[in-house]
Structures are given as C-alpha cells and as structure tokens.
Motif scaffolding. Sequence first.
Motif, short mmCIF file in Angstrom:
data_model
loop_
_atom_site.label_atom_id
_atom_site.label_comp_id
_atom_site.label_asym_id
_atom_site.label_seq_id
_atom_site.Cartn_x
_atom_site.Cartn_y
_atom_site.Cartn_z
N ALA A 1 -11.48 2.37 8.99
CA ALA A 1 -11.19 1.00 8.56
C ALA A 1 -11.23 0.89 7.03
O ALA A 1 -10.35 0.26 6.43
N ILE A 2 -12.22 1.49 6.41
CA ILE A 2 -12.33 1.43 4.94
C ILE A 2 -11.17 2.19 4.29
O ILE A 2 -10.59 1.76 3.29
N THR A 3 -10.80 3.34 4.87
CA THR A 3 -9.64 4.08 4.37
C THR A 3 -8.40 3.22 4.43
O THR A 3 -7.58 3.19 3.50
N GLY A 4 -8.23 2.47 5.54
CA GLY A 4 -7.07 1.62 5.71
C GLY A 4 -7.00 0.49 4.71
O GLY A 4 -5.95 0.26 4.08
N ILE A 5 -8.11 -0.22 4.53
CA ILE A 5 -8.05 -1.38 3.62
C ILE A 5 -7.86 -0.94 2.18
O ILE A 5 -7.15 -1.60 1.40
N MET A 6 -8.44 0.19 1.81
CA MET A 6 -8.27 0.67 0.43
C MET A 6 -6.85 1.16 0.20
O MET A 6 -6.29 0.99 -0.90
N ALA A 7 -6.23 1.76 1.22
CA ALA A 7 -4.83 2.16 1.10
C ALA A 7 -3.95 0.93 0.89
O ALA A 7 -2.91 1.01 0.23
N ALA B 1 -3.76 -5.60 5.05
CA ALA B 1 -4.48 -5.70 3.78
C ALA B 1 -3.50 -5.86 2.62
O ALA B 1 -3.70 -6.67 1.72
N ARG B 2 -2.40 -5.10 2.65
CA ARG B 2 -1.41 -5.17 1.57
C ARG B 2 -0.76 -6.54 1.50
O ARG B 2 -0.56 -7.09 0.41
N LYS B 3 -0.44 -7.11 2.67
CA LYS B 3 0.16 -8.44 2.69
C LYS B 3 -0.79 -9.47 2.08
O LYS B 3 -0.38 -10.35 1.32
N MET B 4 -2.07 -9.34 2.41
CA MET B 4 -3.06 -10.29 1.89
C MET B 4 -3.29 -10.06 0.40
O MET B 4 -3.46 -11.02 -0.37
N VAL B 5 -3.31 -8.81 -0.04
CA VAL B 5 -3.47 -8.51 -1.46
C VAL B 5 -2.30 -9.07 -2.26
O VAL B 5 -2.48 -9.64 -3.34
N ASP B 6 -1.09 -8.91 -1.73
CA ASP B 6 0.08 -9.46 -2.42
C ASP B 6 -0.04 -10.97 -2.61
O ASP B 6 0.31 -11.50 -3.68
N LEU B 7 -0.55 -11.67 -1.60
CA LEU B 7 -0.74 -13.11 -1.72
C LEU B 7 -1.85 -13.43 -2.73
O LEU B 7 -1.77 -14.44 -3.44
N CYS B 8 -2.87 -12.58 -2.80
CA CYS B 8 -3.95 -12.78 -3.77
C CYS B 8 -3.47 -12.61 -5.20
O CYS B 8 -4.10 -13.12 -6.13
N GLU B 9 -2.41 -11.88 -5.39
CA GLU B 9 -1.92 -11.59 -6.74
C GLU B 9 -0.75 -12.47 -7.16
O GLU B 9 -0.22 -12.32 -8.25
N LYS B 10 -0.36 -13.41 -6.29
CA LYS B 10 0.77 -14.27 -6.61
C LYS B 10 0.40 -15.49 -7.45
O LYS B 10 1.25 -16.08 -8.09
N GLY B 11 -0.87 -15.88 -7.42
CA GLY B 11 -1.29 -17.08 -8.13
C GLY B 11 -1.43 -16.86 -9.62
O GLY B 11 -1.21 -15.77 -10.14
N GLU B 12 -1.79 -17.92 -10.31
CA GLU B 12 -2.01 -17.83 -11.75
C GLU B 12 -3.14 -16.87 -12.07
O GLU B 12 -3.12 -16.18 -13.09
N TYR C 1 -3.49 2.64 14.16
CA TYR C 1 -4.61 1.75 13.85
C TYR C 1 -4.77 1.54 12.34
O TYR C 1 -4.79 0.41 11.85
N THR C 2 -4.85 2.64 11.60
CA THR C 2 -5.09 2.50 10.16
C THR C 2 -3.89 1.94 9.42
O THR C 2 -4.04 1.26 8.40
N SER C 3 -2.67 2.22 9.91
CA SER C 3 -1.48 1.66 9.27
C SER C 3 -1.42 0.15 9.47
O SER C 3 -0.97 -0.58 8.57
N GLY C 4 -1.86 -0.32 10.63
CA GLY C 4 -1.93 -1.76 10.86
C GLY C 4 -2.90 -2.42 9.90
O GLY C 4 -2.61 -3.48 9.32
N ILE C 5 -4.06 -1.80 9.71
CA ILE C 5 -5.05 -2.32 8.77
C ILE C 5 -4.50 -2.32 7.34
O ILE C 5 -4.59 -3.32 6.62
N ALA C 6 -3.92 -1.19 6.93
CA ALA C 6 -3.41 -1.07 5.57
C ALA C 6 -2.29 -2.07 5.30
O ALA C 6 -2.22 -2.69 4.22
N SER C 7 -1.40 -2.25 6.28
CA SER C 7 -0.27 -3.16 6.08
C SER C 7 -0.73 -4.61 5.97
O SER C 7 -0.24 -5.36 5.12
#
Length: 206
Positions: A65-71, A35-46, A27-33
């Motif tokens: 859930a909070i542990t997962g998203i922060m990871a 979140a990471r994909k979305m964070v990577d997209l957030c950091e790709k722009g200017e 469960y938490t690995s799904g959340i973390a993964s």
Amino acid sequence: GDLLIAGKGSADQIHAIWKVGQNILDYTSGIASTARKMVDLCEKGEKKVPLLTTRKSAPGTKHLAITGIMAGGAMPHRLGLSETILIFEQHRQFFKDDQALKAKIDEIKHLAIEKRIVIEADNLEEALRFAKMGVDIIQFDKLSPEDLKIAIPQLKELFPNLRILAAGGINPMNIHTFVETGVDGIVTTSPYYAKALDVKVNITAL
C-alpha cells in the motif's frame, strides 16, 4: 496497451507466480492511480497541498500500500507510532482537565524534542484550546470545508506557525473542496481501498 513486465521460465515456474504477480500489480496500480488523481487535484489550487495517507491500510498490505501511494505522488502520514506524537480524543479522555493535558504536552515537548506534536480537534473551539497549549499541528476530523474556511484564517492569525490538516471522509469526489480551504495538508485512507486495475496477462509457449 503498454508492456509492464515480462519474464520467461518453465511452465511450473510461470504458473506458480503469474496470478500472484497479476494480483499485486492490479492492487497496487489501483492505489497508485487513485493517489495520483487525488494528488493532481491537490496541486490544482493556488496553494499546493500535500496528500498524506493514514496507517489504516488493509492488514498485511502495508508495504504494498505504501509503495502504491508513493508511486502516485502521495506520502504516508505516519509509517509508525514513533514518527510523530498524535493525540486523539481517545487519549484525552484520560486527563481530568486541560491543565493536566497541557502538563503532559509540555513533558512530551521536553523529552521528545525532535518530534512534532499533532492533536485532533473536532471544531474551532477545541483547536483554539489546543493551539494555546503549544502543539505543532491541529488535525481537524470530519470538519466540513465550509467550517474549515472559517476556522483556518482565525487560527493562522493567532498562531502563524501552526500547521493545519484536514482528515475524515476525504475521497477523490470531494477532495477539491478541502484543497480550497487553505489547509496545509490532507490526510486520507481512500487510496488504500481503490478499485484494482485490470492488468492483462499473456502466456505463450515457446
């Protein structure tokens, strides 16, 4: 193929814990993964944009859930009602007009001097009204990326210190379109409901 966690014990102990442990990791690995994909997209722009998650995790799962998203590199939008003052349309219904709402915002700013005031807006017209009341952050709910690209420059020109968030229906498939609008932050629930990963468990008798 990497080893995530290992342990040893009696058969009774192992069978009491392994399925619960596997479920938590899935469960938490799904959340973390996610979140990471979305964070990577957030950091790709200017402009790098922080990914913020809402309080709408599944009941009883907040800590995990909070542990997962922060990871995964995201941050909680708010961990509780006391962190910021967030005003929704459902709150505004109880004020007879903008003057009454403005008076309450002034009172909050005086009493809760350390708190930021966030107000949700559905369109540019509402955002301009609320910005004039002195709020710190406008959170647009379900405003399209096209409309955000129009609204944000106008708001920033008039209110340079105003922070603008985008929320509502943002997920891994469309987040890149919101990152490009110039928002200061993206608010989402999506990672909480990500598909769990499949973590394999091996048990060997010694």
